[in-house]
Design a protein around this motif. Structure first.
Motif, PDB file in Angstrom:
ATOM      1  N   ILE A  27       0.431  -1.642  -0.103  1.00 17.02           N
ATOM      2  CA  ILE A  27       0.311   0.102   0.204  1.00 17.02           C
ATOM      3  C   ILE A  27       1.168   0.823  -0.047  1.00 17.02           C
ATOM      4  O   ILE A  27       0.477   2.677  -0.678  1.00 17.02           O
ATOM      5  N   ILE A  28       1.627   1.111   0.268  1.00 16.37           N
ATOM      6  CA  ILE A  28       2.846   2.089   0.757  1.00 16.37           C
ATOM      7  C   ILE A  28       3.497   2.692  -0.352  1.00 16.37           C
ATOM      8  O   ILE A  28       3.614   4.328  -0.955  1.00 16.37           O
ATOM      9  N   ALA A  29       3.957   2.046  -1.196  1.00 16.39           N
ATOM     10  CA  ALA A  29       4.370   1.881  -2.462  1.00 16.39           C
ATOM     11  C   ALA A  29       3.945   1.666  -3.531  1.00 16.39           C
ATOM     12  O   ALA A  29       4.226   1.577  -4.818  1.00 16.39           O
ATOM     13  N   LYS A  30       2.514   1.737  -2.943  1.00 18.91           N
ATOM     14  CA  LYS A  30       1.228   1.869  -4.518  1.00 18.91           C
ATOM     15  C   LYS A  30       0.802   0.432  -5.196  1.00 18.91           C
ATOM     16  O   LYS A  30       0.853   1.363  -6.428  1.00 18.91           O
ATOM     17  N   SER A  31       2.144  -0.287  -5.171  1.00 20.62           N
ATOM     18  CA  SER A  31       1.741  -1.501  -5.389  1.00 20.62           C
ATOM     19  C   SER A  31       0.305  -2.191  -5.622  1.00 20.62           C
ATOM     20  O   SER A  31      -0.074  -2.942  -6.127  1.00 20.62           O
ATOM     21  N   ILE A  32      -0.191  -2.027  -3.994  1.00 18.80           N
ATOM     22  CA  ILE A  32      -1.620  -2.287  -3.973  1.00 18.80           C
ATOM     23  C   ILE A  32      -2.248  -1.261  -3.834  1.00 18.80           C
ATOM     24  O   ILE A  32      -1.839   0.063  -2.834  1.00 18.80           O
ATOM     25  N   VAL A  33      -3.327  -1.061  -4.659  1.00 24.32           N
ATOM     26  CA  VAL A  33      -4.237   0.331  -4.279  1.00 24.32           C
ATOM     27  C   VAL A  33      -5.489   0.883  -3.804  1.00 24.32           C
ATOM     28  O   VAL A  33      -5.555  -0.507  -3.949  1.00 24.32           O
ATOM     29  N   ASN A  34      -5.627   2.076  -3.597  1.00 27.54           N
ATOM     30  CA  ASN A  34      -7.488   1.499  -3.560  1.00 27.54           C
ATOM     31  C   ASN A  34      -8.740   0.343  -4.122  1.00 27.54           C
ATOM     32  O   ASN A  34      -8.254   0.598  -5.269  1.00 27.54           O
ATOM     33  N   ASN A  35      -9.783  -0.498  -2.890  1.00 24.31           N
ATOM     34  CA  ASN A  35     -10.384  -1.145  -4.113  1.00 24.31           C
ATOM     35  C   ASN A  35      -9.929  -2.013  -4.677  1.00 24.31           C
ATOM     36  O   ASN A  35     -10.339  -2.560  -5.481  1.00 24.31           O
ATOM     37  N   GLU A  36      -8.658  -2.559  -4.714  1.00 28.53           N
ATOM     38  CA  GLU A  36      -7.994  -3.509  -5.339  1.00 28.53           C
ATOM     39  C   GLU A  36      -8.203  -4.752  -5.065  1.00 28.53           C
ATOM     40  O   GLU A  36      -8.448  -4.989  -3.509  1.00 28.53           O
ATOM     41  N   GLU A  37      -8.720  -6.333  -5.663  1.00 26.18           N
ATOM     42  CA  GLU A  37      -9.463  -7.247  -5.023  1.00 26.18           C
ATOM     43  C   GLU A  37      -8.324  -7.783  -4.424  1.00 26.18           C
ATOM     44  O   GLU A  37      -6.592  -8.185  -4.574  1.00 26.18           O
ATOM     45  N   LEU A  38      -8.176  -8.645  -3.315  1.00 23.37           N
ATOM     46  CA  LEU A  38      -7.372  -9.790  -2.122  1.00 23.37           C
ATOM     47  C   LEU A  38      -7.713 -11.217  -3.108  1.00 23.37           C
ATOM     48  O   LEU A  38      -9.467 -10.713  -3.232  1.00 23.37           O
ATOM     49  N   PRO A  39      -6.818 -11.730  -3.075  1.00 25.95           N
ATOM     50  CA  PRO A  39      -7.631 -13.546  -3.625  1.00 25.95           C
ATOM     51  C   PRO A  39      -8.206 -13.960  -2.230  1.00 25.95           C
ATOM     52  O   PRO A  39      -7.971 -12.911  -0.693  1.00 25.95           O
ATOM     53  N   SER A  40      -8.794 -15.044  -2.306  1.00 19.49           N
ATOM     54  CA  SER A  40      -9.686 -15.292  -1.371  1.00 19.49           C
ATOM     55  C   SER A  40      -8.557 -16.312  -0.436  1.00 19.49           C
ATOM     56  O   SER A  40      -7.595 -16.194  -0.955  1.00 19.49           O
TER      57      SER A  40
END
Length: 142
Positions: A27-40
């Motif tokens: 999240i901090i690195a912005k490689s994971i962003v808002n509303n991005e889905e996580l795997p089950s």
């Protein structure tokens, strides 16, 4: 979807904390962003070869911290804004700095020496990045 290809397990801390840290750093690195889905949870536990309850614990903590949201029958998604990202960055930086300071004090290293070493390593890292960019440019321009 959040990808865990770069996830590397470290036997020194519990795996659920490693999952949490991986997501927070993303999240901090912005490689994971808002509303991005996580795997089950089931898929991630299979991928990481861990107990599904471990993934469940990590996701539950991330939900409690307001970093993901989940609803029955739907995938979990990242829920962050700039304020949360800034707060998260300060939290992780504070933890890392506390560990560094404790370690340096235990070794008898004084503050000025630590600052000099940080400055030296910072410049070294910048040189490495510059060298890499230069190599790529030379390769492309031939």
């Amino acid at each position: 979807m959040v990808v865990f290809d770069q996830f590397q397990s470290n036997g020194n801390i519990p795996i659920y904390l490693q999952i949490i840290l991986f997501i927070k750093k993303g999240i901090i690195a912005k490689s994971i962003v808002n509303n991005e889905e996580l795997p089950s949870r089931r898929y991630l536990s299979t991928l990481l070869v861990i107990n599904p309850n471990t993934v469940q614990k990590a996701f539950r903590i991330l939900e409690e911290e307001g970093l993901i949201s989940s609803s029955a029958g739907a995938k979990s998604v990242i829920t962050v804004d700039e304020e949360k990202i800034t707060s998260l960055k300060k939290e992780l930086l504070r933890e890392d700095l506390q560990n560094l300071v404790q370690s340096m004090k235990a070794m008898g290293v004084d503050k000025e020496e630590v600052f000099l070493l940080i400055e030296e390593y910072w410049r070294e890292e910048e040189r490495r990045v510059w060298d890499l960019l230069s190599a790529v440019w030379i390769y492309r321009c031939g």
